[in-house]
Design a protein around this motif. Structure first.
Motif, PDB file in Angstrom:
ATOM      1  N   LEU A  26       9.648  65.708 -66.820  1.00 51.44           N
ATOM      2  CA  LEU A  26       9.800  64.259 -66.327  1.00 51.44           C
ATOM      3  C   LEU A  26       9.179  63.914 -66.320  1.00 51.44           C
ATOM      4  O   LEU A  26       8.097  64.090 -65.679  1.00 51.44           O
ATOM      5  N   ALA A  27       8.682  62.350 -66.400  1.00 49.24           N
ATOM      6  CA  ALA A  27       7.317  61.777 -65.793  1.00 49.24           C
ATOM      7  C   ALA A  27       7.434  60.876 -64.648  1.00 49.24           C
ATOM      8  O   ALA A  27       8.630  60.918 -63.905  1.00 49.24           O
ATOM      9  N   ASP A  28       6.920  60.297 -64.029  1.00 51.95           N
ATOM     10  CA  ASP A  28       7.087  59.003 -62.727  1.00 51.95           C
ATOM     11  C   ASP A  28       7.742  57.767 -63.152  1.00 51.95           C
ATOM     12  O   ASP A  28       8.165  57.611 -62.436  1.00 51.95           O
ATOM     13  N   GLY A  29       7.401  57.629 -63.881  1.00 49.38           N
ATOM     14  CA  GLY A  29       8.830  56.636 -63.984  1.00 49.38           C
ATOM     15  C   GLY A  29      10.346  57.167 -64.694  1.00 49.38           C
ATOM     16  O   GLY A  29      10.951  57.679 -65.098  1.00 49.38           O
ATOM     17  N   THR A  30      11.324  56.694 -63.348  1.00 41.71           N
ATOM     18  CA  THR A  30      11.981  57.119 -63.349  1.00 41.71           C
ATOM     19  C   THR A  30      12.710  56.184 -64.464  1.00 41.71           C
ATOM     20  O   THR A  30      14.130  57.451 -65.051  1.00 41.71           O
ATOM     21  N   SER A  31      13.227  55.614 -64.971  1.00 38.35           N
ATOM     22  CA  SER A  31      13.583  55.101 -65.889  1.00 38.35           C
ATOM     23  C   SER A  31      13.646  55.653 -67.448  1.00 38.35           C
ATOM     24  O   SER A  31      14.407  55.664 -68.545  1.00 38.35           O
ATOM     25  N   GLU A  32      12.235  55.575 -67.497  1.00 37.33           N
ATOM     26  CA  GLU A  32      12.152  56.654 -68.963  1.00 37.33           C
ATOM     27  C   GLU A  32      12.912  57.376 -68.975  1.00 37.33           C
ATOM     28  O   GLU A  32      12.836  58.429 -70.211  1.00 37.33           O
ATOM     29  N   ASN A  33      12.330  58.354 -67.387  1.00 36.42           N
ATOM     30  CA  ASN A  33      12.814  60.207 -67.464  1.00 36.42           C
ATOM     31  C   ASN A  33      14.580  60.054 -68.297  1.00 36.42           C
ATOM     32  O   ASN A  33      15.038  60.464 -69.247  1.00 36.42           O
ATOM     33  N   ILE A  34      15.023  58.754 -67.415  1.00 38.58           N
ATOM     34  CA  ILE A  34      16.516  59.188 -68.006  1.00 38.58           C
ATOM     35  C   ILE A  34      17.198  58.294 -69.297  1.00 38.58           C
ATOM     36  O   ILE A  34      17.942  58.706 -70.219  1.00 38.58           O
ATOM     37  N   ASN A  35      16.033  57.123 -69.314  1.00 37.74           N
ATOM     38  CA  ASN A  35      16.741  57.295 -71.037  1.00 37.74           C
ATOM     39  C   ASN A  35      16.735  58.463 -72.221  1.00 37.74           C
ATOM     40  O   ASN A  35      16.995  58.228 -72.980  1.00 37.74           O
ATOM     41  N   MET A  36      15.250  59.657 -71.344  1.00 38.99           N
ATOM     42  CA  MET A  36      14.996  60.515 -72.510  1.00 38.99           C
ATOM     43  C   MET A  36      16.105  61.681 -72.209  1.00 38.99           C
ATOM     44  O   MET A  36      16.821  61.876 -73.621  1.00 38.99           O
ATOM     45  N   VAL A  37      16.673  61.239 -71.264  1.00 33.38           N
ATOM     46  CA  VAL A  37      17.817  62.915 -70.582  1.00 33.38           C
ATOM     47  C   VAL A  37      19.305  62.194 -71.408  1.00 33.38           C
ATOM     48  O   VAL A  37      20.101  62.626 -72.008  1.00 33.38           O
ATOM     49  N   GLN A  38      19.753  60.966 -71.113  1.00 33.13           N
ATOM     50  CA  GLN A  38      20.938  60.308 -71.689  1.00 33.13           C
ATOM     51  C   GLN A  38      20.231  60.771 -72.671  1.00 33.13           C
ATOM     52  O   GLN A  38      22.018  60.826 -73.464  1.00 33.13           O
ATOM     53  N   TYR A  39      19.547  59.845 -73.792  1.00 34.42           N
ATOM     54  CA  TYR A  39      19.700  60.251 -75.316  1.00 34.42           C
ATOM     55  C   TYR A  39      20.185  61.737 -76.205  1.00 34.42           C
ATOM     56  O   TYR A  39      21.115  62.359 -76.353  1.00 34.42           O
ATOM     57  N   TRP A  40      19.394  63.221 -75.030  1.00 36.29           N
ATOM     58  CA  TRP A  40      20.024  64.412 -75.654  1.00 36.29           C
ATOM     59  C   TRP A  40      21.624  64.753 -75.225  1.00 36.29           C
ATOM     60  O   TRP A  40      21.773  65.307 -76.127  1.00 36.29           O
ATOM     61  N   MET A  41      22.147  64.075 -74.193  1.00 36.55           N
ATOM     62  CA  MET A  41      23.528  64.620 -73.398  1.00 36.55           C
ATOM     63  C   MET A  41      24.219  63.789 -74.284  1.00 36.55           C
ATOM     64  O   MET A  41      25.217  64.245 -74.765  1.00 36.55           O
ATOM     65  N   ASN A  42      23.777  62.962 -74.884  1.00 37.93           N
ATOM     66  CA  ASN A  42      24.810  62.216 -76.282  1.00 37.93           C
ATOM     67  C   ASN A  42      24.473  62.167 -77.526  1.00 37.93           C
ATOM     68  O   ASN A  42      25.613  61.923 -77.810  1.00 37.93           O
ATOM     69  N   ASN A  43      23.313  62.537 -77.882  1.00 40.47           N
ATOM     70  CA  ASN A  43      23.541  62.464 -79.148  1.00 40.47           C
ATOM     71  C   ASN A  43      22.883  63.980 -79.761  1.00 40.47           C
ATOM     72  O   ASN A  43      22.580  64.525 -80.316  1.00 40.47           O
ATOM     73  N   GLY A  44      23.210  65.237 -78.832  1.00 38.50           N
ATOM     74  CA  GLY A  44      22.400  66.091 -79.028  1.00 38.50           C
ATOM     75  C   GLY A  44      21.110  66.526 -79.126  1.00 38.50           C
ATOM     76  O   GLY A  44      20.645  65.750 -78.512  1.00 38.50           O
ATOM     77  N   VAL A  45      21.001  67.402 -79.457  1.00 37.41           N
ATOM     78  CA  VAL A  45      19.559  68.197 -79.773  1.00 37.41           C
ATOM     79  C   VAL A  45      19.606  68.946 -80.563  1.00 37.41           C
ATOM     80  O   VAL A  45      20.262  69.602 -81.147  1.00 37.41           O
ATOM     81  N   ARG A  46      17.949  68.533 -81.058  1.00 33.73           N
ATOM     82  CA  ARG A  46      17.317  69.512 -82.389  1.00 33.73           C
ATOM     83  C   ARG A  46      16.112  69.862 -82.446  1.00 33.73           C
ATOM     84  O   ARG A  46      15.685  69.095 -81.645  1.00 33.73           O
ATOM     85  N   HIS A  47      16.131  71.338 -83.306  1.00 37.29           N
ATOM     86  CA  HIS A  47      14.776  72.408 -83.031  1.00 37.29           C
ATOM     87  C   HIS A  47      13.847  71.331 -83.422  1.00 37.29           C
ATOM     88  O   HIS A  47      14.154  70.685 -84.667  1.00 37.29           O
ATOM     89  N   GLY A  48      12.304  70.956 -82.670  1.00 34.29           N
ATOM     90  CA  GLY A  48      11.396  70.414 -83.180  1.00 34.29           C
ATOM     91  C   GLY A  48      11.575  69.159 -83.267  1.00 34.29           C
ATOM     92  O   GLY A  48      11.017  68.321 -83.797  1.00 34.29           O
ATOM     93  N   GLU A  49      12.316  68.153 -82.399  1.00 39.33           N
ATOM     94  CA  GLU A  49      12.634  66.954 -82.575  1.00 39.33           C
ATOM     95  C   GLU A  49      11.441  66.747 -81.548  1.00 39.33           C
ATOM     96  O   GLU A  49      11.785  66.471 -80.586  1.00 39.33           O
ATOM     97  N   PRO A  50      11.021  65.504 -81.923  1.00 42.27           N
ATOM     98  CA  PRO A  50       9.963  64.997 -81.084  1.00 42.27           C
ATOM     99  C   PRO A  50      10.477  63.813 -79.995  1.00 42.27           C
ATOM    100  O   PRO A  50      11.241  63.605 -80.100  1.00 42.27           O
ATOM    101  N   VAL A  51       9.502  63.260 -79.051  1.00 42.02           N
ATOM    102  CA  VAL A  51      10.824  63.283 -78.013  1.00 42.02           C
ATOM    103  C   VAL A  51      10.759  61.212 -78.750  1.00 42.02           C
ATOM    104  O   VAL A  51       9.822  60.976 -79.656  1.00 42.02           O
TER     105      VAL A  51
END
Length: 338
Positions: free
Chosen positions: A200-225
């Motif tokens: 997680l980075a210092d910016g909360t909005s960036e963290n939330i956007n990153m986490v929401q993407y994983w939770m809504n779209n799923g995760v894939r091995h080797g996928e870049p942020v």
């Protein structure tokens, strides 16, 4: 059964603690509150950061003041929690004797094994994933990759097997992890997959956007942020992740460095205190919860601290995040034992 043995923490003669002993009561008010309040109030008054204002309100509500009639009850409740957490270390020494039994249950698990027949529903009524996906989330350098290696070694038949996840020797150097990495647990199995993620980075909005993407779209091995995809051109051989089927996240493990928590409790630097704000905001975001179930928390690097300080860190995090420290915050040392 092979694999690394989990060695419960031991106390030296200088740190023998009784469950009847009084413990110091670190709270948010002990974290140089004037410094943090002034800083957050200044930002909140500027009207530029709503999250700072909300955290400031939560900070002010954390525990009654010493003049409050509820203070004695609050004090006794926290003492009880301290004792429960301390007792959990003694219970671990007993439970470690049944480690092989616990490992067998995990190794013999297949999707649907632990199904509860509630409300008259059958297993066929549910969409049970073939692989249970566990996503590790936490600040940069908190020990997520080390935790992957620790968990993997517990189930390995070869103690000399190489570590699977890349560890940063000096987390302050470099940008950290940019790619999601999946690790089947145990190796070669299809039951569980641990996903190591970017810190997680210092910016909360960036963290939330990153986490929401994983939770809504799923995760894939080797996928870049997302941030890396926006500014880099990938070679064809680097796009293999696009052909992987996304795996929906079934549970989140929030990883926190115990040393950093203790530093925030005892320090007076704004940077340490704002890290706690970031942890609190991301942890409490609705996207990480499954209905009413919040993520479990794994604190790492506790083996560098005394038992008393490890207890303090767990109790403090429980109060900050609103979860029971003895039942939902787990102390997992990541250092490899000889």
């Amino acid at each position: 059964m092979g694999g690394e043995t989990i060695i419960p923490p031991t106390s030296t003669s200088e740190e023998e603690y009784s469950v009847d002993q009084d413990f110091p009561l670190p709270s948010l008010s002990s974290l140089n509150p004037t410094l943090l309040r002034d800083y957050l109030r200044m930002k909140a008054e500027d009207g530029k950061n709503e999250s700072d204002r909300l955290f400031l309100e939560e900070f002010d509500k954390m525990g009654p003041q010493s003049s409050s009639p509820d203070f004695e009850a609050y004090h006794k409740r926290r003492q009880k929690v301290y004792k429960e957490v301390l007792q959990s270390y003694d219970q671990l020494r007993v439970r470690s004797k049944s480690l092989n039994e616990a490992k067998y249950k995990v190794l013999s698990y297949f999707p649907g094994t632990w199904f509860d027949n509630v409300g008259g529903k059958k297993l066929s009524d549910y969409d049970v994933p073939k692989t249970t996906s566990l996503l590790l989330i936490g600040p940069k350098g908190c020990g997520k990759s080390s935790l992957v290696n620790k968990i993997s070694r517990v189930f390995e038949d070869d103690n000399f097997a190489p570590e699977r996840a890349q560890i940063s020797y000096n987390p302050s150097v470099g940008d950290g992890t940019y790619y999601l990495q999946g690790y089947m647990i145990p190796r070669g199995s299809a039951s569980f997959c641990l996903y190591d993620s970017r810190g997680l980075a210092d910016g909360t909005s960036e963290n939330i956007n990153m986490v929401q993407y994983w939770m809504n779209n799923g995760v894939r091995h080797g996928e870049p942020v997302i941030s890396l995809r926006r500014r880099m051109k990938f070679k064809p051989r680097e796009l293999g992740w696009k052909f992987c089927r996304p795996q929906m996240v079934n549970f989140v493990i929030f990883v926190v460095d115990a040393v950093s928590v203790l530093k925030s409790i005892e320090g007076d630097g704004v940077e340490d205190l704002l890290c706690l704000q970031m942890i609190s905001e991301v942890f409490k975001h609705p996207c990480l919860s499954f209905k009413d179930d919040k993520p479990v928390v794994a604190i790492t690097h506790g083996d560098l601290l005394s038992i008393a300080d490890r207890v303090r860190a767990r109790v403090y995090l429980g109060e900050l995040l609103g979860i029971p420290p003895a039942k939902q915050i787990f102390d997992i040392p990541v250092c490899r034992k000889p």
